[in-house]
Design an enzyme around this catalytic site. Structure first.
Site, PDB file in Angstrom:
ATOM      1  N   ASP A 168      -5.990   1.209  -6.322  1.00  0.00           N
ATOM      2  CA  ASP A 168      -5.983   2.597  -6.786  1.00  0.00           C
ATOM      3  C   ASP A 168      -7.313   2.960  -7.434  1.00  0.00           C
ATOM      4  O   ASP A 168      -7.951   2.105  -8.058  1.00  0.00           O
ATOM      5  CB  ASP A 168      -4.827   2.759  -7.799  1.00  0.00           C
ATOM      6  CG  ASP A 168      -4.478   4.223  -8.017  1.00  0.00           C
ATOM      7  OD1 ASP A 168      -4.950   5.087  -7.248  1.00  0.00           O
ATOM      8  OD2 ASP A 168      -3.744   4.503  -8.982  1.00  0.00           O
ATOM      9  N   GLY A 169      -7.676   4.236  -7.292  1.00  0.00           N
ATOM     10  CA  GLY A 169      -8.851   4.749  -8.016  1.00  0.00           C
ATOM     11  C   GLY A 169     -10.027   5.136  -7.131  1.00  0.00           C
ATOM     12  O   GLY A 169     -11.079   5.518  -7.655  1.00  0.00           O
ATOM     13  N   GLY A 194     -10.325   7.792  -5.235  1.00  0.00           N
ATOM     14  CA  GLY A 194     -10.586   9.231  -5.368  1.00  0.00           C
ATOM     15  C   GLY A 194     -11.374   9.524  -6.631  1.00  0.00           C
ATOM     16  O   GLY A 194     -12.361  10.272  -6.612  1.00  0.00           O
ATOM     17  N   ARG A 195     -10.979   8.902  -7.752  1.00  0.00           N
ATOM     18  CA  ARG A 195     -11.679   9.146  -9.022  1.00  0.00           C
ATOM     19  C   ARG A 195     -13.101   8.593  -8.995  1.00  0.00           C
ATOM     20  O   ARG A 195     -14.029   9.186  -9.537  1.00  0.00           O
ATOM     21  CB  ARG A 195     -10.884   8.536 -10.192  1.00  0.00           C
ATOM     22  CG  ARG A 195      -9.746   9.425 -10.646  1.00  0.00           C
ATOM     23  CD  ARG A 195      -8.786   8.684 -11.517  1.00  0.00           C
ATOM     24  NE  ARG A 195      -7.942   7.789 -10.731  1.00  0.00           N
ATOM     25  CZ  ARG A 195      -7.215   6.810 -11.235  1.00  0.00           C
ATOM     26  NH1 ARG A 195      -7.250   6.569 -12.524  1.00  0.00           N
ATOM     27  NH2 ARG A 195      -6.462   6.077 -10.459  1.00  0.00           N
ATOM     28  N   HIS A 236     -12.846   6.065  -0.506  1.00  0.00           N
ATOM     29  CA  HIS A 236     -12.080   5.140   0.350  1.00  0.00           C
ATOM     30  C   HIS A 236     -13.026   4.213   1.128  1.00  0.00           C
ATOM     31  O   HIS A 236     -12.740   3.038   1.319  1.00  0.00           O
ATOM     32  CB  HIS A 236     -11.187   5.922   1.313  1.00  0.00           C
ATOM     33  CG  HIS A 236     -10.119   6.723   0.615  1.00  0.00           C
ATOM     34  ND1 HIS A 236      -9.347   6.200  -0.398  1.00  0.00           N
ATOM     35  CD2 HIS A 236      -9.708   8.010   0.762  1.00  0.00           C
ATOM     36  CE1 HIS A 236      -8.498   7.123  -0.839  1.00  0.00           C
ATOM     37  NE2 HIS A 236      -8.711   8.237  -0.156  1.00  0.00           N
ATOM     38  N   GLU A 243       4.198   7.638   1.603  1.00  0.00           N
ATOM     39  CA  GLU A 243       4.074   8.939   0.924  1.00  0.00           C
ATOM     40  C   GLU A 243       2.671   9.540   1.090  1.00  0.00           C
ATOM     41  O   GLU A 243       2.463  10.722   0.798  1.00  0.00           O
ATOM     42  CB  GLU A 243       4.376   8.783  -0.575  1.00  0.00           C
ATOM     43  CG  GLU A 243       5.847   8.500  -0.909  1.00  0.00           C
ATOM     44  CD  GLU A 243       6.290   7.079  -0.566  1.00  0.00           C
ATOM     45  OE1 GLU A 243       5.464   6.145  -0.686  1.00  0.00           O
ATOM     46  OE2 GLU A 243       7.452   6.898  -0.154  1.00  0.00           O
ATOM     47  N   LEU A 268      -7.100 -17.667   5.127  1.00  0.00           N
ATOM     48  CA  LEU A 268      -6.454 -16.618   4.315  1.00  0.00           C
ATOM     49  C   LEU A 268      -5.677 -15.691   5.241  1.00  0.00           C
ATOM     50  O   LEU A 268      -6.192 -15.268   6.278  1.00  0.00           O
ATOM     51  CB  LEU A 268      -7.520 -15.789   3.574  1.00  0.00           C
ATOM     52  CG  LEU A 268      -6.979 -14.613   2.750  1.00  0.00           C
ATOM     53  CD1 LEU A 268      -6.381 -15.085   1.410  1.00  0.00           C
ATOM     54  CD2 LEU A 268      -8.070 -13.569   2.456  1.00  0.00           C
ATOM     55  N   ARG A 288      -2.729  -4.062 -10.002  1.00  0.00           N
ATOM     56  CA  ARG A 288      -2.944  -2.647  -9.715  1.00  0.00           C
ATOM     57  C   ARG A 288      -4.187  -2.210 -10.462  1.00  0.00           C
ATOM     58  O   ARG A 288      -4.275  -2.378 -11.686  1.00  0.00           O
ATOM     59  CB  ARG A 288      -1.758  -1.782 -10.142  1.00  0.00           C
ATOM     60  CG  ARG A 288      -2.033  -0.308  -9.805  1.00  0.00           C
ATOM     61  CD  ARG A 288      -0.914   0.629 -10.127  1.00  0.00           C
ATOM     62  NE  ARG A 288      -1.251   1.964  -9.643  1.00  0.00           N
ATOM     63  CZ  ARG A 288      -0.402   2.803  -9.086  1.00  0.00           C
ATOM     64  NH1 ARG A 288       0.854   2.474  -8.940  1.00  0.00           N
ATOM     65  NH2 ARG A 288      -0.792   3.994  -8.674  1.00  0.00           N
ATOM     66  N   ARG A 347       2.331   1.422 -12.617  1.00  0.00           N
ATOM     67  CA  ARG A 347       3.533   1.608 -11.788  1.00  0.00           C
ATOM     68  C   ARG A 347       3.422   0.718 -10.558  1.00  0.00           C
ATOM     69  O   ARG A 347       2.317   0.343 -10.160  1.00  0.00           O
ATOM     70  CB  ARG A 347       3.595   3.040 -11.219  1.00  0.00           C
ATOM     71  CG  ARG A 347       3.765   4.133 -12.166  1.00  0.00           C
ATOM     72  CD  ARG A 347       3.935   5.432 -11.367  1.00  0.00           C
ATOM     73  NE  ARG A 347       2.664   5.945 -10.863  1.00  0.00           N
ATOM     74  CZ  ARG A 347       1.803   6.654 -11.576  1.00  0.00           C
ATOM     75  NH1 ARG A 347       2.062   6.936 -12.820  1.00  0.00           N
ATOM     76  NH2 ARG A 347       0.677   7.095 -11.039  1.00  0.00           N
ATOM     77  N   ILE A 348       4.586   0.493  -9.902  1.00  0.00           N
ATOM     78  CA  ILE A 348       4.578  -0.272  -8.645  1.00  0.00           C
ATOM     79  C   ILE A 348       4.469   0.672  -7.438  1.00  0.00           C
ATOM     80  O   ILE A 348       4.036   0.268  -6.357  1.00  0.00           O
ATOM     81  CB  ILE A 348       5.820  -1.190  -8.566  1.00  0.00           C
ATOM     82  CG1 ILE A 348       5.689  -2.300  -9.612  1.00  0.00           C
ATOM     83  CG2 ILE A 348       5.963  -1.814  -7.189  1.00  0.00           C
ATOM     84  CD1 ILE A 348       6.766  -3.355  -9.550  1.00  0.00           C
ATOM     85  N   SER A 349       4.855   1.929  -7.609  1.00  0.00           N
ATOM     86  CA  SER A 349       4.674   2.955  -6.574  1.00  0.00           C
ATOM     87  C   SER A 349       5.187   2.553  -5.191  1.00  0.00           C
ATOM     88  O   SER A 349       4.466   2.677  -4.191  1.00  0.00           O
ATOM     89  CB  SER A 349       3.198   3.367  -6.474  1.00  0.00           C
ATOM     90  OG  SER A 349       2.771   3.939  -7.679  1.00  0.00           O
TER      91      SER A 349
HETATM   92  C1  FPP Z   1      -5.516   4.946  -3.717  1.00  0.00           C
HETATM   93  O1  FPP Z   1      -6.588   5.560  -4.395  1.00  0.00           O
HETATM   94  C2  FPP Z   1      -5.997   4.404  -2.470  1.00  0.00           C
HETATM   95  C3  FPP Z   1      -5.534   4.747  -1.240  1.00  0.00           C
HETATM   96  C4  FPP Z   1      -4.448   5.708  -1.005  1.00  0.00           C
HETATM   97  C5  FPP Z   1      -6.114   4.185  -0.040  1.00  0.00           C
HETATM   98  C6  FPP Z   1      -6.529   2.762  -0.170  1.00  0.00           C
HETATM   99  C7  FPP Z   1      -7.453   2.458   0.926  1.00  0.00           C
HETATM  100  C8  FPP Z   1      -8.537   1.683   0.832  1.00  0.00           C
HETATM  101  C9  FPP Z   1      -8.966   0.930  -0.357  1.00  0.00           C
HETATM  102  C10 FPP Z   1      -9.415   1.513   1.952  1.00  0.00           C
HETATM  103  C11 FPP Z   1      -8.894   0.466   2.859  1.00  0.00           C
HETATM  104  C12 FPP Z   1      -8.275   1.222   3.886  1.00  0.00           C
HETATM  105  C13 FPP Z   1      -8.214   0.920   5.126  1.00  0.00           C
HETATM  106  C14 FPP Z   1      -7.973   2.066   5.993  1.00  0.00           C
HETATM  107  C15 FPP Z   1      -8.386  -0.471   5.679  1.00  0.00           C
HETATM  108  P1  FPP Z   1      -6.497   7.096  -4.716  1.00  0.00           P
HETATM  109  O2  FPP Z   1      -7.095   7.853  -3.578  1.00  0.00           O
HETATM  110  O3  FPP Z   1      -5.093   7.480  -5.032  1.00  0.00           O
HETATM  111  O4  FPP Z   1      -7.396   7.204  -5.974  1.00  0.00           O
HETATM  112  P2  FPP Z   1      -7.214   8.228  -7.201  1.00  0.00           P
HETATM  113  O5  FPP Z   1      -5.964   7.820  -7.921  1.00  0.00           O
HETATM  114  O6  FPP Z   1      -8.443   7.982  -8.009  1.00  0.00           O
HETATM  115  O7  FPP Z   1      -7.158   9.603  -6.614  1.00  0.00           O
END
Ligand code: FPP
Length: 245
Positions: free
Chosen positions: A18-19, A21-22, A35, A65, A129, A179, A185-187
């Site tokens: 997670d993170g 986007g931020r 991403h 989701e 792995l 996480r 959260r486990i989401s």
């Molecule tokens: C959550 O961060 C992340 C995702 C929904 C996508 C995770 C994908 C990757 C790390 C890239 C690997 C992907 C592939 C296609 C192999 P968020 O966007 O919710 O971040 P935020 O909470 O900061 O908005």
């Protein structure tokens, strides 16, 4: 005194990445740039797991989701998966990584589906792995699909049968779930398999989660006592309170 720490490197690590986007927003970049950086971080994490003797890494790349995100981000993540496969599979394979894609493939385009199959086929001989990439995955989906499979075969819905019908039946349950991104959260990730998994929450955003952060998570894990529903004395008999006559 006997230590109650498990002292081990986790055999199976699961990660909610997670993170992204931020991370992008802080740099005034589009979310997709976050991403893309997340893919770099995943490559680094997979290699670090190989080096530390972790046997299985399971990551949440796209949840059931996530379809509700803006259309541009959804199609961006699909393209990113295709380009990551094209770019990364050869090197992952050289590092000894075997890829599995876990999730509902019915919602994916023919092109993406073919790419996943091809990546699984070309890495099938690797043994250092197992990297499970959960894509179009949800813990509730997994439990429901396992139950449907058993019902269709006329089998009883026992925990053992469900275990065998789950999408992650090819690996042991995760020992450690990390996480990133500061949420706790486990989401809807690995709901069935995480029954006795140790949880570790990191404030690092996923693109920043590096080897040192992984080592910290592993150190915290190895300091935990895992009791699986038993008492501390059952796990460590020598630490039991001595009986007086
Ligand atoms: C959550 O961060 C992340 C995702 C929904 C996508 C995770 C994908 C990757 C790390 C890239 C690997 C992907 C592939 C296609 C192999 P968020 O966007 O919710 O971040 P935020 O909470 O900061 O908005």
């Amino acid at each position: 005194m006997t230590s109650s720490k498990n002292g081990a490197v986790p055999r199976h690590i699961a990660v909610i990445m997670d993170g992204n986007g931020r991370w992008a927003k802080r740099r005034l970049l589009p979310r997709l740039a976050g991403h893309k950086q997340g893919v770099e971080s995943l490559r680094r994490c997979a290699r670090a797991c190989v080096e530390r003797g972790v046997q299985v890494l399971t990551v949440f790349a796209f949840s059931s989701e996530n379809w509700n995100r803006p259309q541009e981000e959804v199609s961006g993540l699909m393209s990113l998966l295709a380009s990551a496969l094209a770019k990364e599979v050869a090197q992952l394979s050289r590092d000894g990584v075997r890829l599995y894609f876990v999730g509902d493939r019915q919602g994916l385009s023919d092109k993406v589906r073919a790419g996943l199959q091809e990546a699984e086929r070309t890495t099938a001989h690797n043994t250092r792995l197992i990297l499970n990439v959960c894509f179009n995955y949800g813990g509730r989906w997994d439990i429901a699909q396992a139950a449907q499979k058993l019902v269709a075969q006329g089998m009883e819905l026992t925990p053992e049968n469900l275990d065998r019908a789950m999408a992650l039946a090819h690996v042991p349950d995760p020992d450690l779930m990390i996480r990133t991104g500061g949420e706790t959260r486990i989401s809807n990730f690995l709901l069935w398999q995480a029954a006795y998994t140790e949880l570790f929450f990191s404030n690092a955003l996923w693109p920043e989660f590096d080897e040192a952060a992984l080592d910290e998570a592993i150190a915290v894990f190895s300091g935990r006592e895992r009791r699986f529903g038993q008492t501390s004395e059952q796990i460590q008999p020598s630490s039991a309170v001595p009986q007086t006559a």
